[in-house]
Design an enzyme around this catalytic site. Structure first.
Site, PDB file in Angstrom:
ATOM      1  N   GLU A  21       0.822  -1.222   0.000  1.00 21.49           N
ATOM      2  CA  GLU A  21       0.000   0.000   0.000  1.00 21.49           C
ATOM      3  C   GLU A  21       0.849   1.263   0.000  1.00 21.49           C
ATOM      4  O   GLU A  21       2.033   1.236   0.324  1.00 21.49           O
ATOM      5  CB  GLU A  21      -0.943  -0.024   1.218  1.00 21.49           C
ATOM      6  CG  GLU A  21      -1.893  -1.200   1.156  1.00 21.49           C
ATOM      7  CD  GLU A  21      -2.965  -1.171   2.233  1.00 21.49           C
ATOM      8  OE1 GLU A  21      -2.861  -0.376   3.185  1.00 21.49           O
ATOM      9  OE2 GLU A  21      -3.920  -1.966   2.095  1.00 21.49           O
ATOM     10  N   GLU A  26      -1.992  -9.999  -6.110  1.00 24.65           N
ATOM     11  CA  GLU A  26      -2.040 -10.740  -7.381  1.00 24.65           C
ATOM     12  C   GLU A  26      -1.204 -10.057  -8.452  1.00 24.65           C
ATOM     13  O   GLU A  26      -0.484 -10.701  -9.210  1.00 24.65           O
ATOM     14  CB  GLU A  26      -3.489 -10.833  -7.893  1.00 24.65           C
ATOM     15  CG  GLU A  26      -4.434 -11.597  -6.976  1.00 24.65           C
ATOM     16  CD  GLU A  26      -5.133 -10.724  -5.960  1.00 24.65           C
ATOM     17  OE1 GLU A  26      -4.496  -9.774  -5.447  1.00 24.65           O
ATOM     18  OE2 GLU A  26      -6.308 -10.972  -5.660  1.00 24.65           O
ATOM     19  N   CYS A  71      -9.620  -8.534  -7.203  1.00 22.60           N
ATOM     20  CA  CYS A  71     -10.419  -7.352  -7.536  1.00 22.60           C
ATOM     21  C   CYS A  71     -10.503  -7.196  -9.062  1.00 22.60           C
ATOM     22  O   CYS A  71      -9.833  -7.925  -9.816  1.00 22.60           O
ATOM     23  CB  CYS A  71      -9.808  -6.098  -6.912  1.00 22.60           C
ATOM     24  SG  CYS A  71      -8.341  -5.490  -7.779  1.00 22.60           S
ATOM     25  N   CYS A  85      -7.188  -6.677 -10.924  1.00 21.98           N
ATOM     26  CA  CYS A  85      -6.372  -7.905 -10.948  1.00 21.98           C
ATOM     27  C   CYS A  85      -6.963  -8.935 -11.903  1.00 21.98           C
ATOM     28  O   CYS A  85      -6.227  -9.655 -12.576  1.00 21.98           O
ATOM     29  CB  CYS A  85      -6.236  -8.477  -9.550  1.00 21.98           C
ATOM     30  SG  CYS A  85      -5.183  -7.460  -8.498  1.00 21.98           S
TER      31      CYS A  85
HETATM   32  N1  THU Z   1      -6.144  -6.482  -2.026  1.00 19.05           N
HETATM   33  C1  THU Z   1      -5.335  -7.420  -2.628  1.00 19.05           C
HETATM   34  O1  THU Z   1      -4.106  -7.354  -2.500  1.00 19.05           O
HETATM   35  N2  THU Z   1      -5.924  -8.386  -3.354  1.00 19.05           N
HETATM   36  C2  THU Z   1      -7.265  -8.598  -3.444  1.00 19.05           C
HETATM   37  O2  THU Z   1      -7.701  -9.508  -4.119  1.00 19.05           O
HETATM   38  C3  THU Z   1      -8.175  -7.714  -2.712  1.00 19.05           C
HETATM   39  C4  THU Z   1      -7.574  -6.467  -2.206  1.00 19.05           C
HETATM   40  C5  THU Z   1      -5.526  -5.455  -1.194  1.00 19.05           C
HETATM   41  C6  THU Z   1      -5.477  -4.081  -1.759  1.00 19.05           C
HETATM   42  C7  THU Z   1      -5.409  -3.243  -0.507  1.00 19.05           C
HETATM   43  O3  THU Z   1      -4.064  -3.162  -0.085  1.00 19.05           O
HETATM   44  C8  THU Z   1      -6.179  -4.028   0.521  1.00 19.05           C
HETATM   45  O4  THU Z   1      -6.252  -5.356   0.010  1.00 19.05           O
HETATM   46  C9  THU Z   1      -7.561  -3.513   0.790  1.00 19.05           C
HETATM   47  O5  THU Z   1      -8.318  -3.403  -0.338  1.00 19.05           O
END
Ligand code: THU
Length: 159
Positions: free
Chosen positions: A42, A53, A84, A87
């Site tokens: 993040e 992903e 998401c 991804c």
């Molecule tokens: N996130 C992922 O890394 N992969 C997913 O499939 C869902 C969301 C992360 C992005 C962000 O850092 C946190 O989860 C909250 O959305």
């Protein structure tokens, strides 16, 4: 447990998620059996955040891998966390309709195809929705179309 699930769970521990507190791990298996892992990273500018992903895909691509068999996603949720939208798009372009494994910290897992995550969206549905909106706009210009009570044909559970 499947080594790919274990790799995704292990990668999750490296997540850098100080803003959401939501840690995710991913593991991508290429056609030689090599596993490429990723975790979410993040940023204070949230749009610069990158999901687990995509980290896994980009790491794999940058190491020369081009064909993939399976991807696993690990998160601490009761209802397993699927990739998401962004991804899904990246996975689709680089991996096609691969097997997607979802796992949580209790070790509960589920297998699906990437294609299943795109179900419910089709060009025909989009065109029908646009046509309906055009007819609605023609029949009664302005107000109700823009009112909050109007449920568009592409609102989930709507029209
Ligand atoms: N996130 C992922 O890394 N992969 C997913 O499939 C869902 C969301 C992360 C992005 C962000 O850092 C946190 O989860 C909250 O959305």
């Amino acid at each position: 447990m499947d080594a790919l699930l274990e790799a995704a769970l292990a990668a999750r521990k490296h997540a850098h998620a100080p803003f959401s507190g939501f840690q995710v791990g991913a593991a991508l298996e290429d056609d030689s059996g090599r596993i490429h892992t990723g975790c979410n990273v993040e940023n204070a500018t949230y749009g610069l955040t990158i999901c687990a992903e995509r980290v896994a895909v980009f790491k794999a691509i940058s190491e020369g891998a081009r064909k993939f068999r399976r991807v696993a996603v690990a998160a601490d949720t009761g209802a397993l966390t699927p990739p998401c939208g962004a991804c899904r798009q990246i996975l689709w372009e680089f991996c096609g309709d691969i097997e997607v494994l979802l796992v949580n910290l209790e070790g509960r897992s589920e297998s699906l195809r990437l294609k299943d995550l795109f179900r419910g969206h089709s060009m025909l549905r989009s065109l029908v929705s646009l046509l309906l909106l055009a007819v609605a706009a023609w029949a009664e210009p302005a107000d109700w179309i823009w009112s909050a009570r109007y449920v568009s044909p592409w609102t989930p559970g709507g029209g």
